[in-house]
Design a protein around this motif. Structure first.
Motif, PDB file in Angstrom:
ATOM      1  N   ARG A 282       0.838  -1.213   0.000  1.00 19.85           N
ATOM      2  CA  ARG A 282       0.000   0.000   0.000  1.00 19.85           C
ATOM      3  C   ARG A 282       0.866   1.254   0.000  1.00 19.85           C
ATOM      4  NH1 ARG A 282      -3.064  -3.021   3.581  1.00 19.85           N
ATOM      5  NH2 ARG A 282      -2.198  -1.908   5.355  1.00 19.85           N
ATOM      6  N   ALA A 283       1.954   1.232   0.752  1.00 16.20           N
ATOM      7  CA  ALA A 283       2.861   2.384   0.795  1.00 16.20           C
ATOM      8  C   ALA A 283       3.511   2.607  -0.570  1.00 16.20           C
ATOM      9  CB  ALA A 283       3.927   2.179   1.873  1.00 16.20           C
ATOM     10  N   GLU A 284       3.888   1.540  -1.244  1.00 11.27           N
ATOM     11  CA  GLU A 284       4.475   1.659  -2.574  1.00 11.27           C
ATOM     12  C   GLU A 284       3.453   2.208  -3.573  1.00 11.27           C
ATOM     13  OE1 GLU A 284       6.026  -2.226  -3.460  1.00 11.27           O
ATOM     14  OE2 GLU A 284       7.557  -2.075  -1.896  1.00 11.27           O
ATOM     15  N   ARG A 285       2.202   1.719  -3.490  1.00  8.62           N
ATOM     16  CA  ARG A 285       1.148   2.243  -4.367  1.00  8.62           C
ATOM     17  C   ARG A 285       0.907   3.721  -4.090  1.00  8.62           C
ATOM     18  NH1 ARG A 285      -4.133  -0.932  -3.824  1.00  8.62           N
ATOM     19  NH2 ARG A 285      -3.238  -1.407  -1.824  1.00  8.62           N
ATOM     20  N   ALA A 286       0.921   4.106  -2.808  1.00  6.09           N
ATOM     21  CA  ALA A 286       0.702   5.508  -2.439  1.00  6.09           C
ATOM     22  C   ALA A 286       1.837   6.390  -2.968  1.00  6.09           C
ATOM     23  CB  ALA A 286       0.577   5.649  -0.924  1.00  6.09           C
ATOM     24  N   ALA A 287       3.067   5.916  -2.871  1.00 11.51           N
ATOM     25  CA  ALA A 287       4.206   6.686  -3.375  1.00 11.51           C
ATOM     26  C   ALA A 287       4.127   6.837  -4.894  1.00 11.51           C
ATOM     27  CB  ALA A 287       5.521   6.021  -2.967  1.00 11.51           C
ATOM     28  N   GLU A 288       3.762   5.784  -5.577  1.00  8.94           N
ATOM     29  CA  GLU A 288       3.615   5.850  -7.037  1.00  8.94           C
ATOM     30  C   GLU A 288       2.467   6.779  -7.415  1.00  8.94           C
ATOM     31  OE1 GLU A 288       4.049   5.496 -11.069  1.00  8.94           O
ATOM     32  OE2 GLU A 288       5.466   5.047  -9.462  1.00  8.94           O
ATOM     33  N   LEU A 289       1.373   6.707  -6.678  1.00  5.81           N
ATOM     34  CA  LEU A 289       0.239   7.603  -6.935  1.00  5.81           C
ATOM     35  C   LEU A 289       0.669   9.052  -6.742  1.00  5.81           C
ATOM     36  CD1 LEU A 289      -2.735   8.151  -7.551  1.00  5.81           C
ATOM     37  CD2 LEU A 289      -3.207   7.799  -5.103  1.00  5.81           C
ATOM     38  N   ARG A 290       1.428   9.339  -5.703  1.00  6.05           N
ATOM     39  CA  ARG A 290       1.910  10.699  -5.454  1.00  6.05           C
ATOM     40  C   ARG A 290       2.745  11.186  -6.634  1.00  6.05           C
ATOM     41  NH1 ARG A 290       0.625  15.077  -4.325  1.00  6.05           N
ATOM     42  NH2 ARG A 290      -0.573  14.133  -2.680  1.00  6.05           N
ATOM     43  N   ARG A 291       3.627  10.321  -7.157  1.00  2.00           N
ATOM     44  CA  ARG A 291       4.450  10.704  -8.312  1.00  2.00           C
ATOM     45  C   ARG A 291       3.560  10.999  -9.529  1.00  2.00           C
ATOM     46  NH1 ARG A 291       7.849   6.998  -5.894  1.00  2.00           N
ATOM     47  NH2 ARG A 291       7.029   5.213  -7.018  1.00  2.00           N
ATOM     48  N   GLN A 292       2.564  10.157  -9.747  1.00  2.00           N
ATOM     49  CA  GLN A 292       1.671  10.352 -10.885  1.00  2.00           C
ATOM     50  C   GLN A 292       0.846  11.628 -10.736  1.00  2.00           C
ATOM     51  OE1 GLN A 292      -0.551   6.679 -10.888  1.00  2.00           O
ATOM     52  NE2 GLN A 292       0.916   5.650 -12.201  1.00  2.00           N
ATOM     53  N   ILE A 293       0.334  11.863  -9.537  1.00  7.16           N
ATOM     54  CA  ILE A 293      -0.482  13.063  -9.314  1.00  7.16           C
ATOM     55  C   ILE A 293       0.385  14.316  -9.423  1.00  7.16           C
ATOM     56  CG2 ILE A 293      -1.764  14.332  -7.540  1.00  7.16           C
ATOM     57  CD1 ILE A 293      -3.167  11.718  -6.857  1.00  7.16           C
ATOM     58  N   ASP A 294       1.624  14.261  -8.958  1.00  7.68           N
ATOM     59  CA  ASP A 294       2.524  15.408  -9.096  1.00  7.68           C
ATOM     60  C   ASP A 294       2.754  15.769 -10.568  1.00  7.68           C
ATOM     61  OD1 ASP A 294       2.763  15.734  -6.368  1.00  7.68           O
ATOM     62  OD2 ASP A 294       4.733  14.766  -6.229  1.00  7.68           O
ATOM     63  N   ALA A 295       2.642  14.792 -11.445  1.00  5.69           N
ATOM     64  CA  ALA A 295       2.864  15.030 -12.878  1.00  5.69           C
ATOM     65  C   ALA A 295       1.597  15.491 -13.599  1.00  5.69           C
ATOM     66  CB  ALA A 295       3.398  13.758 -13.536  1.00  5.69           C
ATOM     67  N   VAL A 296       0.434  15.417 -12.947  1.00  2.41           N
ATOM     68  CA  VAL A 296      -0.826  15.789 -13.593  1.00  2.41           C
ATOM     69  C   VAL A 296      -0.846  17.288 -13.877  1.00  2.41           C
ATOM     70  CG1 VAL A 296      -3.317  16.074 -13.164  1.00  2.41           C
ATOM     71  CG2 VAL A 296      -2.207  13.891 -12.679  1.00  2.41           C
ATOM     72  N   ARG A 297      -1.320  17.618 -15.062  1.00  4.61           N
ATOM     73  CA  ARG A 297      -1.562  19.005 -15.438  1.00  4.61           C
ATOM     74  C   ARG A 297      -2.945  19.061 -16.080  1.00  4.61           C
ATOM     75  NH1 ARG A 297       1.932  19.149 -12.515  1.00  4.61           N
ATOM     76  NH2 ARG A 297       3.971  20.147 -12.657  1.00  4.61           N
TER      77      ARG A 297
END
Length: 134
Positions: free
Chosen positions: A28-43
């Motif tokens: 879950r922590a790995e999924r959350a970290a990956e989600l954070r990276r993806q959301i940071d890239a959203v425009r």
């Protein structure tokens, strides 16, 4: 003697359960970290109907860019301001929808995280006529 073996099995089961819980938490922590990276890239990008204004925002709705065409300079300043706000709100809605989609893929549509994001996305945007003193 059977109590001794039963205790060993109970201990083994407890250890296996804890190890599985740890593995689940790490995943879950790995999924959350990956989600954070993806959301940071959203425009989110939106352009006004007559193409005078294009606004880019990040997933949090922070302005990343505002582009004005020459046609924008012919608008009355009050109208241009409203157009920028309206276009920025549309860009923010688009970015929010993408973030919501990513969170749903990562945690499931019914997760509390997704429900929180959905609630934020459903909040009405401030009006261009709203005045806030700073």
């Amino acid at each position: 003697m059977s109590d001794f073996f039963s205790a060993d099995l109970d201990a083994d089961l407890a250890i296996a359960t804890v190890e599985q819980q740890i593995a689940d938490a790490q995943e879950r922590a790995e999924r959350a970290a990956e989600l954070r990276r993806q959301i940071d890239a959203v425009r989110g990008v939106a352009t006004s109907p007559r193409r005078e204004v294009t606004v880019t925002v990040d997933a949090a709705g922070r302005l990343a860019a505002v582009e004005l065409t020459d046609a924008a300079s012919h608008l009355p300043s009050r109208d241009l301001g409203r157009l920028i706000v309206h276009t920025a709100n549309e860009a923010q809605r688009r970015a929010g929808e993408k973030a919501l989609e990513l969170a749903s893929e990562a945690f499931g549509a019914d997760s509390p995280t997704v429900a929180h994001l959905r609630g934020e996305l459903d909040r009405p945007a401030p009006s261009a006529d709203t005045t806030i003193a700073i």
